[in-house]
Write a protein that holds these residues in place. Structure first.
Motif, PDB file in Angstrom:
ATOM      1  N   VAL A 152       0.830  -1.319   0.033  1.00  0.00           N
ATOM      2  CA  VAL A 152      -0.115   0.127   0.035  1.00  0.00           C
ATOM      3  C   VAL A 152       0.710   1.130  -0.096  1.00  0.00           C
ATOM      4  N   LEU A 153       2.086   1.102   0.664  1.00  0.00           N
ATOM      5  CA  LEU A 153       2.974   2.464   0.629  1.00  0.00           C
ATOM      6  C   LEU A 153       3.332   2.841  -0.661  1.00  0.00           C
ATOM      7  N   ARG A 154       3.482   2.043  -1.509  1.00  0.00           N
ATOM      8  CA  ARG A 154       3.706   2.037  -3.016  1.00  0.00           C
ATOM      9  C   ARG A 154       2.751   2.863  -3.593  1.00  0.00           C
ATOM     10  N   MET A 155       1.360   2.153  -3.391  1.00  0.00           N
ATOM     11  CA  MET A 155       0.153   2.666  -4.047  1.00  0.00           C
ATOM     12  C   MET A 155      -0.259   4.011  -3.779  1.00  0.00           C
ATOM     13  N   VAL A 156      -0.120   4.503  -2.441  1.00  0.00           N
ATOM     14  CA  VAL A 156      -0.659   5.632  -2.022  1.00  0.00           C
ATOM     15  C   VAL A 156       0.491   6.930  -2.699  1.00  0.00           C
ATOM     16  N   ILE A 157       1.614   6.447  -3.207  1.00  0.00           N
ATOM     17  CA  ILE A 157       2.577   7.602  -3.394  1.00  0.00           C
ATOM     18  C   ILE A 157       2.624   7.797  -5.105  1.00  0.00           C
ATOM     19  N   ASN A 158       2.286   6.660  -5.600  1.00  0.00           N
ATOM     20  CA  ASN A 158       2.329   6.346  -7.263  1.00  0.00           C
ATOM     21  C   ASN A 158       1.055   6.379  -7.881  1.00  0.00           C
ATOM     22  N   THR A 159      -0.155   6.213  -7.062  1.00  0.00           N
ATOM     23  CA  THR A 159      -1.321   6.058  -7.867  1.00  0.00           C
ATOM     24  C   THR A 159      -2.391   6.806  -7.151  1.00  0.00           C
ATOM     25  N   ASP A 160      -3.698   7.171  -7.862  1.00  0.00           N
ATOM     26  CA  ASP A 160      -4.611   7.699  -7.419  1.00  0.00           C
ATOM     27  C   ASP A 160      -5.451   6.897  -6.358  1.00  0.00           C
ATOM     28  N   THR A 161      -4.859   6.021  -5.711  1.00  0.00           N
ATOM     29  CA  THR A 161      -5.540   5.292  -4.796  1.00  0.00           C
ATOM     30  C   THR A 161      -6.409   5.986  -3.688  1.00  0.00           C
ATOM     31  N   THR A 162      -5.661   6.961  -3.181  1.00  0.00           N
ATOM     32  CA  THR A 162      -6.219   7.798  -2.008  1.00  0.00           C
ATOM     33  C   THR A 162      -7.102   8.623  -2.557  1.00  0.00           C
ATOM     34  N   HIS A 163      -7.299   9.263  -3.599  1.00  0.00           N
ATOM     35  CA  HIS A 163      -8.051  10.195  -4.028  1.00  0.00           C
ATOM     36  C   HIS A 163      -9.429  10.354  -3.402  1.00  0.00           C
ATOM     37  N   THR A 164     -10.038   9.385  -3.037  1.00  0.00           N
ATOM     38  CA  THR A 164     -11.484   9.280  -2.549  1.00  0.00           C
ATOM     39  C   THR A 164     -11.266   9.354  -0.838  1.00  0.00           C
ATOM     40  N   TRP A 165     -10.038   9.121  -0.365  1.00  0.00           N
ATOM     41  CA  TRP A 165     -10.054   9.255   1.232  1.00  0.00           C
ATOM     42  C   TRP A 165      -9.768  10.758   1.462  1.00  0.00           C
ATOM     43  N   HIS A 166      -9.607  10.940   2.835  1.00  0.00           N
ATOM     44  CA  HIS A 166      -9.709  12.202   3.491  1.00  0.00           C
ATOM     45  C   HIS A 166      -8.399  13.108   2.700  1.00  0.00           C
ATOM     46  N   TYR A 167      -7.350  12.421   2.393  1.00  0.00           N
ATOM     47  CA  TYR A 167      -6.453  13.125   1.613  1.00  0.00           C
ATOM     48  C   TYR A 167      -5.833  12.431   0.758  1.00  0.00           C
ATOM     49  N   ASP A 168      -5.566  12.958  -0.482  1.00  0.00           N
ATOM     50  CA  ASP A 168      -4.778  12.367  -1.591  1.00  0.00           C
ATOM     51  C   ASP A 168      -3.210  12.322  -1.333  1.00  0.00           C
ATOM     52  N   HIS A 169      -2.895  11.159  -1.053  1.00  0.00           N
ATOM     53  CA  HIS A 169      -1.253  11.104  -0.588  1.00  0.00           C
ATOM     54  C   HIS A 169      -0.202  11.170  -1.816  1.00  0.00           C
ATOM     55  N   SER A 170      -0.905  10.901  -3.053  1.00  0.00           N
ATOM     56  CA  SER A 170       0.149  10.967  -4.153  1.00  0.00           C
ATOM     57  C   SER A 170       0.694  12.182  -4.435  1.00  0.00           C
ATOM     58  N   LYS A 171       0.067  13.417  -3.599  1.00  0.00           N
ATOM     59  CA  LYS A 171       0.805  14.589  -3.842  1.00  0.00           C
ATOM     60  C   LYS A 171       2.099  14.767  -3.126  1.00  0.00           C
ATOM     61  N   ASP A 172       2.102  13.886  -2.044  1.00  0.00           N
ATOM     62  CA  ASP A 172       3.339  13.962  -1.170  1.00  0.00           C
ATOM     63  C   ASP A 172       4.632  13.690  -1.687  1.00  0.00           C
ATOM     64  N   VAL A 173       4.736  12.816  -2.465  1.00  0.00           N
ATOM     65  CA  VAL A 173       6.047  12.502  -2.937  1.00  0.00           C
ATOM     66  C   VAL A 173       6.104  12.696  -4.281  1.00  0.00           C
ATOM     67  N   THR A 174       7.023  13.769  -4.814  1.00  0.00           N
ATOM     68  CA  THR A 174       6.865  14.014  -6.326  1.00  0.00           C
ATOM     69  C   THR A 174       8.395  13.639  -6.869  1.00  0.00           C
ATOM     70  N   SER A 175       9.181  13.224  -6.065  1.00  0.00           N
ATOM     71  CA  SER A 175      10.529  13.150  -6.961  1.00  0.00           C
ATOM     72  C   SER A 175      10.612  11.338  -7.286  1.00  0.00           C
ATOM     73  N   ALA A 176      10.946  11.342  -8.607  1.00  0.00           N
ATOM     74  CA  ALA A 176      10.942  10.053  -8.882  1.00  0.00           C
ATOM     75  C   ALA A 176      11.936   9.291  -8.455  1.00  0.00           C
ATOM     76  N   ASP A 177      13.163  10.053  -7.985  1.00  0.00           N
ATOM     77  CA  ASP A 177      14.206   9.238  -7.514  1.00  0.00           C
ATOM     78  C   ASP A 177      13.743   8.672  -6.085  1.00  0.00           C
ATOM     79  N   ILE A 178      13.111   9.307  -5.411  1.00  0.00           N
ATOM     80  CA  ILE A 178      12.487   8.793  -4.070  1.00  0.00           C
ATOM     81  C   ILE A 178      11.650   7.911  -4.054  1.00  0.00           C
ATOM     82  N   LYS A 179      10.720   7.810  -5.222  1.00  0.00           N
ATOM     83  CA  LYS A 179       9.755   6.895  -5.514  1.00  0.00           C
ATOM     84  C   LYS A 179      10.501   5.653  -5.891  1.00  0.00           C
ATOM     85  N   SER A 180      11.364   5.689  -6.780  1.00  0.00           N
ATOM     86  CA  SER A 180      12.292   4.559  -7.123  1.00  0.00           C
ATOM     87  C   SER A 180      13.081   3.765  -5.789  1.00  0.00           C
TER      88      SER A 180
END
Length: 257
Positions: free
Chosen positions: A217-245
Motif C-alpha cells: 500500500v505504501l507504493r500505491m498511495v504515493i504512485n497512484t490515485d488510490t487515495t483520491h477518495t480518502w480524506h487526503y490524496d497522498h500521491s501529492k506528497d512525494v513528487t521525486s521520481a528518485d525517491i519513489k524508485s
C-alpha cells in the motif's frame, strides 16, 4: 567470478560474430559503435559502472568526520559516498565511497576547481545524486578542510524516514497523541507499523510487503490515485521520481530497517 567471466566471453564472442556477419553491410563507424555498446553492456553484470571517480592527490581535499551508522544497509543499486559536485549538481564529479561504521574519517582528495560543493550523499550506478545527508560549500576553500557531519543514521530506511515520513507524513500520522487511521509514522514507530502489517483501508494488501512493491500500500498511495477518495490524496506528497524508485527498490530487496 565464473559467471562474470562467462558473460564477458559471450559478449566478446557475440561481438566478433556480429562483426563478421555485417562487415559487408556496415561502415567502420557503425561497427565501432555496435561493438562499444555491447562491451558497455558486459560491464553492467557486476556493477562495474559503479567505479569510484577519485582524482590524483593534487588539488584540494575535504576530510569528513562523524559518527555514522547504517552505511551497509543499502541495496546494490545505491552507494553511500562523499562526493563533489560542480555546475551540474545532478552528477558527481568525484567520489569516495563511505563504508565505515561508528567514528569515521573519510578523505576526498584531488578535488578540482570545478567542484563547488561536497556532500555526504547517496548516488546511483551512474554517480547520479539521489539524496543528501550533509553538505559543505567549498568554493572558497583553496587547500584542505574538514567537514564534520555529526551523528548520522545513513541507512536506507532512515533516508526514507527523513525524506518521506518526516517531511510529509508525521503531521497527520503521529505528531500529536493520535494518528490518522491509527498509523504512526514517527521515527520510533514507523517501521513496526508498516512492514508486514495489513492495511486497514485495503485489507487484501500489506502496508509494506517485503519483496513485493506492487502489493504494498505504501507504493500505491504515493504512485497512484488510490487515495483520491480518502480524506487526503497522498500521491501529492512525494513528487521525486528518485525517491519513489528508492522506496520501490527498498521493498523489492526485502524492506530491511
Amino acid at each position: 567470478m565464473k559467471n562474470k567471466t562467462t558473460v564477458h566471453q559471450l559478449i566478446t564472442q557475440a561481438t566478433r560474430q556480429l562483426i563478421n556477419l555485417f562487415t559487408r553491410n556496415l561502415s567502420t563507424r557503425q561497427l565501432v559503435y555496435l561493438s562499444t555498446i555491447l562491451l558497455l553492456i558486459s560491464s553492467c553484470d557486476d556493477g562495474d559502472i559503479y567505479s569510484e571517480k577519485v582524482h590524483t592527490t593534487e588539488g584540494r581535499s575535504v576530510t569528513m568526520i562523524g559518527n555514522l551508522s547504517g552505511c551497509s544497509r543499502w541495496t546494490d543499486d545505491y552507494k553511500l559516498a562523499l562526493a563533489g559536485f560542480g555546475e551540474d549538481e545532478e552528477y558527481a564529479e568525484i567520489t569516495k565511497y563511505v563504508t565505515a561504521e561508528g567514528q569515521a574519517s573519510v578523505k576526498l582528495s584531488g578535488i578540482g576547481n570545478n567542484v563547488k560543493e561536497v556532500r555526504l550523499c547517496v548516488i546511483d550506478r551512474l554517480r547520479r545524486h539521489v539524496l543528501t545527508f550533509a553538505s559543505m560549500n567549498i568554493e572558497h576553500v583553496n587547500d584542505s578542510t574538514t567537514m564534520d557531519v555529526g551523528t548520522q543514521n545513513v541507512s536506507m530506511y532512515d533516508a526514507i524516514q527523513q525524506k518521506v515520513f518526516n517531511a510529509s507524513c508525521v503531521n497527520c500520522h503521529g505528531a500529536a497523541t493520535s494518528a490518522a487511521a491509527g498509523l504512526f509514522l514517527t521515527a520510533d514507530r514507523s517501521y513496526n507499523a508498516l512492514v508486514g502489517k495489513t492495511s486497514a483501508r485495503l485489507p487484501q494488501y500489506s502496508l509494506v510487503a517485503p519483496g513485493n512493491a506492487n502489493g504494498s500500500v505504501l507504493r500505491m498511495v504515493i504512485n497512484t490515485d488510490t487515495t483520491h477518495t480518502w480524506h487526503y490524496d497522498h500521491s501529492k506528497d512525494v513528487t521525486s521520481a528518485d525517491i519513489k524508485s528508492m522506496i520501490d527498490n527498498w521493498i523489492y530487496e526485502g524492506a530491511e530497517q
